[in-house]
Structures are given as C-alpha cells and as structure tokens.
Design a protein around this motif. Structure first.
Motif, PDB file in Angstrom:
ATOM      1  N   MET A 125       2.542   4.276   5.030  1.00  0.00           N
ATOM      2  CA  MET A 125       1.787   5.322   4.339  1.00  0.00           C
ATOM      3  C   MET A 125       2.463   5.720   3.034  1.00  0.00           C
ATOM      4  SD  MET A 125      -1.095   6.639   4.914  1.00  0.00           S
ATOM      5  CE  MET A 125      -1.914   7.430   3.521  1.00  0.00           C
ATOM      6  N   ILE A 126       3.793   5.729   3.017  1.00  0.00           N
ATOM      7  CA  ILE A 126       4.503   5.997   1.772  1.00  0.00           C
ATOM      8  C   ILE A 126       4.215   4.893   0.758  1.00  0.00           C
ATOM      9  CG2 ILE A 126       6.801   6.133   0.733  1.00  0.00           C
ATOM     10  CD1 ILE A 126       7.749   7.546   3.263  1.00  0.00           C
ATOM     11  N   ALA A 127       4.177   3.643   1.234  1.00  0.00           N
ATOM     12  CA  ALA A 127       3.820   2.530   0.339  1.00  0.00           C
ATOM     13  C   ALA A 127       2.400   2.690  -0.187  1.00  0.00           C
ATOM     14  CB  ALA A 127       3.970   1.199   1.074  1.00  0.00           C
ATOM     15  N   ALA A 128       1.493   3.160   0.676  1.00  0.00           N
ATOM     16  CA  ALA A 128       0.111   3.397   0.238  1.00  0.00           C
ATOM     17  C   ALA A 128       0.058   4.486  -0.826  1.00  0.00           C
ATOM     18  CB  ALA A 128      -0.756   3.779   1.440  1.00  0.00           C
ATOM     19  N   ALA A 129       0.836   5.554  -0.635  1.00  0.00           N
ATOM     20  CA  ALA A 129       0.873   6.634  -1.627  1.00  0.00           C
ATOM     21  C   ALA A 129       1.426   6.126  -2.956  1.00  0.00           C
ATOM     22  CB  ALA A 129       1.710   7.803  -1.103  1.00  0.00           C
ATOM     23  N   CYS A 130       2.426   5.258  -2.896  1.00  0.00           N
ATOM     24  CA  CYS A 130       2.969   4.674  -4.130  1.00  0.00           C
ATOM     25  C   CYS A 130       1.931   3.801  -4.827  1.00  0.00           C
ATOM     26  CB  CYS A 130       4.225   3.861  -3.819  1.00  0.00           C
ATOM     27  SG  CYS A 130       5.651   4.842  -3.306  1.00  0.00           S
ATOM     28  N   SER A 131       1.168   3.041  -4.048  1.00  0.00           N
ATOM     29  CA  SER A 131       0.118   2.199  -4.616  1.00  0.00           C
ATOM     30  C   SER A 131      -0.941   3.055  -5.296  1.00  0.00           C
ATOM     31  CB  SER A 131      -0.520   1.340  -3.520  1.00  0.00           C
ATOM     32  OG  SER A 131      -1.578   0.557  -4.032  1.00  0.00           O
ATOM     33  N   PHE A 132      -1.348   4.130  -4.632  1.00  0.00           N
ATOM     34  CA  PHE A 132      -2.362   5.007  -5.217  1.00  0.00           C
ATOM     35  C   PHE A 132      -1.822   5.723  -6.453  1.00  0.00           C
ATOM     36  CE2 PHE A 132      -4.681   9.072  -5.498  1.00  0.00           C
ATOM     37  CZ  PHE A 132      -5.967   8.581  -5.630  1.00  0.00           C
ATOM     38  N   GLY A 133      -0.547   6.124  -6.398  1.00  0.00           N
ATOM     39  CA  GLY A 133       0.059   6.764  -7.553  1.00  0.00           C
ATOM     40  C   GLY A 133       0.121   5.823  -8.752  1.00  0.00           C
ATOM     41  N   SER A 134       0.465   4.553  -8.497  1.00  0.00           N
ATOM     42  CA  SER A 134       0.500   3.559  -9.575  1.00  0.00           C
ATOM     43  C   SER A 134      -0.892   3.328 -10.142  1.00  0.00           C
ATOM     44  CB  SER A 134       1.082   2.242  -9.055  1.00  0.00           C
ATOM     45  OG  SER A 134       2.382   2.433  -8.535  1.00  0.00           O
ATOM     46  N   TYR A 135      -1.865   3.259  -9.251  1.00  0.00           N
ATOM     47  CA  TYR A 135      -3.260   3.094  -9.666  1.00  0.00           C
ATOM     48  C   TYR A 135      -3.706   4.255 -10.547  1.00  0.00           C
ATOM     49  CZ  TYR A 135      -8.363   3.413  -8.983  1.00  0.00           C
ATOM     50  OH  TYR A 135      -9.715   3.564  -9.165  1.00  0.00           O
TER      51      TYR A 135
END
Length: 336
Positions: A201-211
């Motif tokens: 989930m932290i990786a998902a948050a990082c992906s969304f933040g980068s997006y």
C-alpha cells in the motif's frame, strides 16, 4: 485522484466585455466575478447552492473512492489482484468511452505529440497503482489501506522538493506528522499490526504521488475527458500481458454476482462517476475546498469496512488516523 481533475480550470472571462478596463484604469475582474457595470448579486443569494452542491459532489466522489478499498479487500480471496485491476479498467473504459472517445480522437495529434507523458501517466495511475492496491488487499485491512493512502498528498510534497520546490516549515512538519502515523500504523500491535500488504500500500501511495506530480506537466489544451479515456485505454493495454500471465498461472475466477457486481462498482462508479463528480465539484468550489473533503476518505473507509466487512477499528488505528489526517491537512494547506 484529486490531481487528475485539479487541472480543469475555469476559462477567463476577461474577453467577454468590450471594456475590460474602466475609464479610470481599474483592471478587469478576475474570472468568476461580475463584469464592470453589472450589479453584484446580493451576498449569499447565489453562493450557498453552488457551494453546497460542490461539497456534496466532492463528498460523493470521496465515499465512492473509499468503497474501492473495501472492494479490494472483499475480493481478495476470489479475484486475483491483476485480474481485478484489468477488468476494472475494461469496465471503466466502456463507461468513459461515450464521453471521451470522440474527444480523444479529435485530439489525437496532440496526444501523439505528448505520447511519452500520456504513457507514463497511464503506467503510474492506471496499470501500477490499482494493481498494487489490490495486492495490498490480500493481507491488509481496508481501514489501513485508506489511512496509508491518505498520506499520498504529503508524498507529493516530497516529490515537489526533489524537483526544486521549497517546502517550508509547515509542509515539513505535516510530512513528519503523517509519516509518524504511517510508521505507527504498520509497526503497532493489535488491529493495526504490520503486514506485507502495508508495504504494497505504501508502494501504491508512492505510485499515485508520482502520477499526481507528473500531472503538473499535463498540456493545458488536452481535454479532461480525452485524457481520462486515453490513460484508461493505454493503462488497460499495458495490463493485458500481465492479465494473460495471471490467467495462465492462477486461472480465472467464478463469474457470479459476488464478483461481477463489485467489479462493476469500481469500474463504473469509482472510475467514471466519481471522476466526473469530482470534476464538477472543482468547477463549483475550487480544488482547495474539494481537496479538504477528500481527506475524510480514511474515516469513510474505516466506517465502510466496519459496516460491510466486520473489520474492527481500535484505539491505535484511531490515533494513526488523527496523525495522518492532521499531517496531511497541515502539509498541504496553502499560505494565507
């Protein structure tokens, strides 16, 4: 999700009057204000209805998006994560096509010119992000997923700083506060105990933040509907090879109401209705006020997971929720 529609801004009204400047040299009004010489409406005569409608639409989008985390958790033992993501975006693509396909075709030359940007946005926001969320749902309670995701706006601030933007003491304090909540959440005991899903989930948050940080480079002339349809299409195509591999290794899933209805929910409501509701909310109340509504998402997720999945919300989770939300509000608040 809020940054996707954050880019839709009202058109300047400066060209609607032949006299943009008064005889005394007074500048023309800002967009959204009455033209010179036009009587201003009575205070409160027109504002309450648009503001109330905008907040209601923002709340609708927030609750619907909160349901996505609950859906990921509910389907964790019946639909493989990759297949969940793939069919979500297939449904979303069909739902958005009537609004976005023609616009994307009209702007195909512009999309081709900015193809690298569109492909990267599709990869981060569609292909990777939701797949990681579904993977996290295998082992992480929905309430934890929502709380970790609530820290993503602060992660966007980190990316801004890496790009040379000065954050300031308030944003740094908000960042540290929200991060403390996330660390306490994944490292605490009881209902908020650590699991591999928290890292997903932290990786998902990082992906969304980068997006979301990438969206700052979105061409202003690229229409919102065309952008959504194109990213949905490219993201789904990039998921196709992984979908084939998942089907070959894990097999398919039972097609029954218990699996089809949640996929229709995340495809039609979370990916189409919520986006358009959010777009309208921003046009009525602006991104700042609508964005503050988005930060109640962890509360919505916790309540929905408690009501629908029977997941308990303990004191430690409540404390983590307060830390994350407090840090996000502090870190993303603009200076007055």
């Amino acid at each position: 999700m809020a940054e996707v529609l954050h880019r839709t801004t009202p058109t300047s009204a400066s060209g609607t009057s032949a006299s943009g400047t008064s005889a005394s040299g007074t500048p023309a009004p800002n967009p959204g204000t009455a033209a010179p010489g036009t009587p201003a409406p009575p205070s409160g005569a027109r504002a309450p209805r648009p503001v109330a409608l905008g907040v209601a639409l923002a709340a609708l989008a927030t609750v619907v998006w909160a349901g996505s985390f609950v859906t990921s958790r509910a389907l964790h033992d019946s639909v493989p994560p990759v297949q969940h993501a793939f069919w979500r975006w297939v449904v979303a693509l069909v739902a958005v096509a009537p609004f976005g396909a023609r616009a994307a075709w009209r702007q195909r030359a512009l999309i081709r010119r900015h193809l690298r940007f569109v492909l990267l946005a599709s990869l981060l926001g569609v292909t990777v992000y939701n797949t990681l969320v579904n993977q996290a749902g295998l082992t992480t309670p929905a309430a934890n997923m929502g709380m970790i995701m609530a820290a993503s706006p602060v992660l966007m601030a980190v990316l801004e700083r890496a790009g040379g933007v000065r954050l300031g003491a308030r944003r740094v304090t908000g960042l540290l506060t929200a991060c403390a909540g996330v660390v306490l959440l994944i490292g605490g005991g009881g209902a908020a105990s650590f699991s591999a899903g928290d890292l997903w989930m932290i990786a998902a948050a990082c992906s969304f933040g980068s997006y979301s940080a990438l969206l700052r480079r979105r061409p202003a002339e690229l229409a919102g509907a065309a952008f959504l349809f194109t990213t949905f299409l490219f993201g789904t195509v990039m998921l196709l090879p992984v979908q084939v591999a998942s089907f070959a290794v894990q097999g398919g899933f039972d097609v029954r109401p218990g699996t089809v209805l949640p996929l229709l929910y995340v495809g039609v409501l979370s990916s189409a209705v919520a986006f358009f509701s959010w777009n309208k909310a921003i046009s009525l109340v602006g991104p700042t006020r609508a964005g503050l509504v988005y930060y109640v998402q962890p509360v919505c997720v916790a309540l929905l997971s408690w009501a629908l999945l029977g997941e308990a919300v303990g004191p430690l989770q409540a404390l983590c929720m307060a830390l994350i939300l407090g840090g996000v509000v502090l870190g993303t608040a603009s200076r007055r």
